[in-house]
Design a protein around this motif. Structure first.
Motif, PDB file in Angstrom:
ATOM      1  N   TYR A  17       0.832  -1.204   0.000  1.00 56.04           N
ATOM      2  CA  TYR A  17       0.000   0.000   0.000  1.00 56.04           C
ATOM      3  C   TYR A  17       0.866   1.254   0.000  1.00 56.04           C
ATOM      4  CZ  TYR A  17       0.904   0.687   5.004  1.00 56.04           C
ATOM      5  OH  TYR A  17       1.507   0.910   6.214  1.00 56.04           O
ATOM      6  N   LEU A  18       0.321   2.335  -0.494  1.00 62.67           N
ATOM      7  CA  LEU A  18       0.941   3.650  -0.445  1.00 62.67           C
ATOM      8  C   LEU A  18       0.389   4.329   0.804  1.00 62.67           C
ATOM      9  CD1 LEU A  18       2.760   5.672  -1.968  1.00 62.67           C
ATOM     10  CD2 LEU A  18       0.693   6.492  -3.110  1.00 62.67           C
ATOM     11  N   SER A  19       1.257   4.621   1.753  1.00 65.92           N
ATOM     12  CA  SER A  19       0.807   5.066   3.071  1.00 65.92           C
ATOM     13  C   SER A  19       0.151   6.442   3.062  1.00 65.92           C
ATOM     14  CB  SER A  19       1.993   5.073   4.041  1.00 65.92           C
ATOM     15  OG  SER A  19       3.055   5.856   3.520  1.00 65.92           O
ATOM     16  N   GLY A  20      -0.830   6.576   3.966  1.00 65.33           N
ATOM     17  CA  GLY A  20      -1.446   7.866   4.242  1.00 65.33           C
ATOM     18  C   GLY A  20      -0.622   8.606   5.287  1.00 65.33           C
ATOM     19  N   ALA A  21      -1.033   9.814   5.606  1.00 62.70           N
ATOM     20  CA  ALA A  21      -0.258  10.696   6.483  1.00 62.70           C
ATOM     21  C   ALA A  21       0.055  10.093   7.848  1.00 62.70           C
ATOM     22  CB  ALA A  21      -0.998  12.019   6.657  1.00 62.70           C
ATOM     23  N   ASP A  22      -0.893   9.395   8.451  1.00 59.89           N
ATOM     24  CA  ASP A  22      -0.683   8.875   9.802  1.00 59.89           C
ATOM     25  C   ASP A  22      -0.229   7.424   9.834  1.00 59.89           C
ATOM     26  OD1 ASP A  22      -1.504  11.315  10.931  1.00 59.89           O
ATOM     27  OD2 ASP A  22      -3.606  10.719  10.833  1.00 59.89           O
ATOM     28  N   GLU A  23      -0.134   6.781   8.669  1.00 53.06           N
ATOM     29  CA  GLU A  23       0.232   5.367   8.620  1.00 53.06           C
ATOM     30  C   GLU A  23       1.748   5.191   8.628  1.00 53.06           C
ATOM     31  OE1 GLU A  23      -3.171   3.096   6.193  1.00 53.06           O
ATOM     32  OE2 GLU A  23      -2.024   4.509   4.978  1.00 53.06           O
ATOM     33  N   PRO A  24       2.216   4.004   9.019  1.00 48.01           N
ATOM     34  CA  PRO A  24       3.643   3.724   8.863  1.00 48.01           C
ATOM     35  C   PRO A  24       4.040   3.997   7.405  1.00 48.01           C
ATOM     36  CG  PRO A  24       2.614   2.020  10.189  1.00 48.01           C
ATOM     37  CD  PRO A  24       1.506   2.894   9.658  1.00 48.01           C
ATOM     38  N   ASN A  25       5.070   4.793   7.227  1.00 46.31           N
ATOM     39  CA  ASN A  25       5.444   5.342   5.922  1.00 46.31           C
ATOM     40  C   ASN A  25       6.099   4.291   5.022  1.00 46.31           C
ATOM     41  OD1 ASN A  25       6.221   6.915   3.769  1.00 46.31           O
ATOM     42  ND2 ASN A  25       7.322   8.419   5.005  1.00 46.31           N
ATOM     43  N   THR A  26       5.452   3.997   3.897  1.00 48.38           N
ATOM     44  CA  THR A  26       5.979   3.014   2.948  1.00 48.38           C
ATOM     45  C   THR A  26       6.764   3.655   1.796  1.00 48.38           C
ATOM     46  OG1 THR A  26       3.913   3.037   1.682  1.00 48.38           O
ATOM     47  CG2 THR A  26       4.134   1.348   3.414  1.00 48.38           C
ATOM     48  N   ARG A  27       6.740   4.975   1.663  1.00 52.18           N
ATOM     49  CA  ARG A  27       7.369   5.617   0.509  1.00 52.18           C
ATOM     50  C   ARG A  27       8.875   5.357   0.397  1.00 52.18           C
ATOM     51  NH1 ARG A  27       2.837   8.172   1.363  1.00 52.18           N
ATOM     52  NH2 ARG A  27       1.631   8.961  -0.409  1.00 52.18           N
ATOM     53  N   PRO A  28       9.658   5.465   1.482  1.00 50.88           N
ATOM     54  CA  PRO A  28      11.087   5.143   1.341  1.00 50.88           C
ATOM     55  C   PRO A  28      11.324   3.702   0.899  1.00 50.88           C
ATOM     56  CG  PRO A  28      10.730   6.405   3.330  1.00 50.88           C
ATOM     57  CD  PRO A  28       9.365   6.028   2.807  1.00 50.88           C
ATOM     58  N   PHE A  29      10.507   2.779   1.393  1.00 54.31           N
ATOM     59  CA  PHE A  29      10.632   1.387   0.954  1.00 54.31           C
ATOM     60  C   PHE A  29      10.289   1.260  -0.528  1.00 54.31           C
ATOM     61  CE2 PHE A  29       8.255  -2.508  -0.027  1.00 54.31           C
ATOM     62  CZ  PHE A  29       9.312  -3.404  -0.010  1.00 54.31           C
ATOM     63  N   LEU A  30       9.219   1.904  -0.962  1.00 57.50           N
ATOM     64  CA  LEU A  30       8.841   1.843  -2.378  1.00 57.50           C
ATOM     65  C   LEU A  30       9.922   2.458  -3.260  1.00 57.50           C
ATOM     66  CD1 LEU A  30       5.049   2.705  -2.053  1.00 57.50           C
ATOM     67  CD2 LEU A  30       6.046   0.475  -2.634  1.00 57.50           C
ATOM     68  N   SER A  31      10.574   3.506  -2.798  1.00 59.83           N
ATOM     69  CA  SER A  31      11.694   4.100  -3.546  1.00 59.83           C
ATOM     70  C   SER A  31      12.853   3.115  -3.646  1.00 59.83           C
ATOM     71  CB  SER A  31      12.165   5.399  -2.875  1.00 59.83           C
ATOM     72  OG  SER A  31      11.160   6.374  -2.942  1.00 59.83           O
ATOM     73  N   TRP A  32      13.159   2.436  -2.534  1.00 63.16           N
ATOM     74  CA  TRP A  32      14.216   1.426  -2.550  1.00 63.16           C
ATOM     75  C   TRP A  32      13.865   0.320  -3.537  1.00 63.16           C
ATOM     76  CZ3 TRP A  32      13.753  -3.758  -1.569  1.00 63.16           C
ATOM     77  CH2 TRP A  32      14.956  -4.476  -1.553  1.00 63.16           C
TER      78      TRP A  32
END
Length: 194
Positions: free
Chosen positions: A56-71
């Motif tokens: 999933y692509l995280s929302g503002a309050d969720e555990p942030n997945t964006r750095p993982f998706l970038s990796w």
């Protein structure tokens, strides 16, 4: 069913508490958690070696997945991310560091061409959001049922891991008759398989 009605009420209360705690986290606490969570997600993917991953692509309050998706994009890991549909189902697009736009409910979603349903059927590992997960692996989501329906649509279910903060791995969560457990949880401090 009375027990499902009681469980729904208990879930609503627990979700409200989790939202309150998540919003109270400082930016520095969230940043530290993001770094540790990303390391654990990378370790999980390296250990499991999926050919195709759903995340999933995280929302503002969720555990942030964006750095993982970038990796993942930088390291050739093929990842699908969900796009919400009005009928309560999810479509999936490839996460390749593309642009984002607000989707249903104002939740940010990646822009991309929707893959055929057969592509999603071949996912080897799913990383999904949760409000809380209990010691038996029972996941409590946010109540819209999108991920529950996505999981139910799979002919063969891959390993499913929920992503939560450390204090959201709890002794027990309220459960309804349709709820299903996950095989593991990833938090900033650990990867735990049930």
């Amino acid at each position: 069913m009375v027990t499902d009605a009681l469980a729904r009420n208990a879930k609503a209360n627990l979700r409200a508490e989790v939202r309150r705690r998540r919003r109270a986290r400082s930016a520095s606490v969230r940043e530290t958690a993001t770094g540790a969570l990303t390391e654990n997600l990378i370790a999980l993917v390296r250990r499991r070696g999926p050919a195709l991953l759903g995340c999933y692509l995280s929302g503002a309050d969720e555990p942030n997945t964006r750095p993982f998706l970038s990796w993942a994009a930088a390291n050739g890991v093929d990842v699908l991310v969900p796009v919400s549909r009005r009928d309560g189902l999810l479509d999936w697009v490839h996460a390749r560091g593309g642009a984002e736009q607000p989707g249903l409910f104002g939740i940010s979603e990646m822009v991309g061409e929707v893959v055929e349903a057969a592509v999603f059927q071949s996912v080897d590992l799913l990383l999904i959001p949760a409000a809380a997960v209990d010691d038996s692996g029972m996941r409590m989501g946010w109540g819209r049922g999108y991920f529950d329906r996505a999981l139910a649509s799979l002919e063969e279910q891959p390993p499913v891991f929920a992503l939560v903060y450390d204090d959201e791995l709890v002794e027990s969560v309220p459960r309804e008759s349709h709820d299903k457990p996950v095989v593991g949880v990833v938090t900033p401090s650990r990867i735990h398989e049930f």
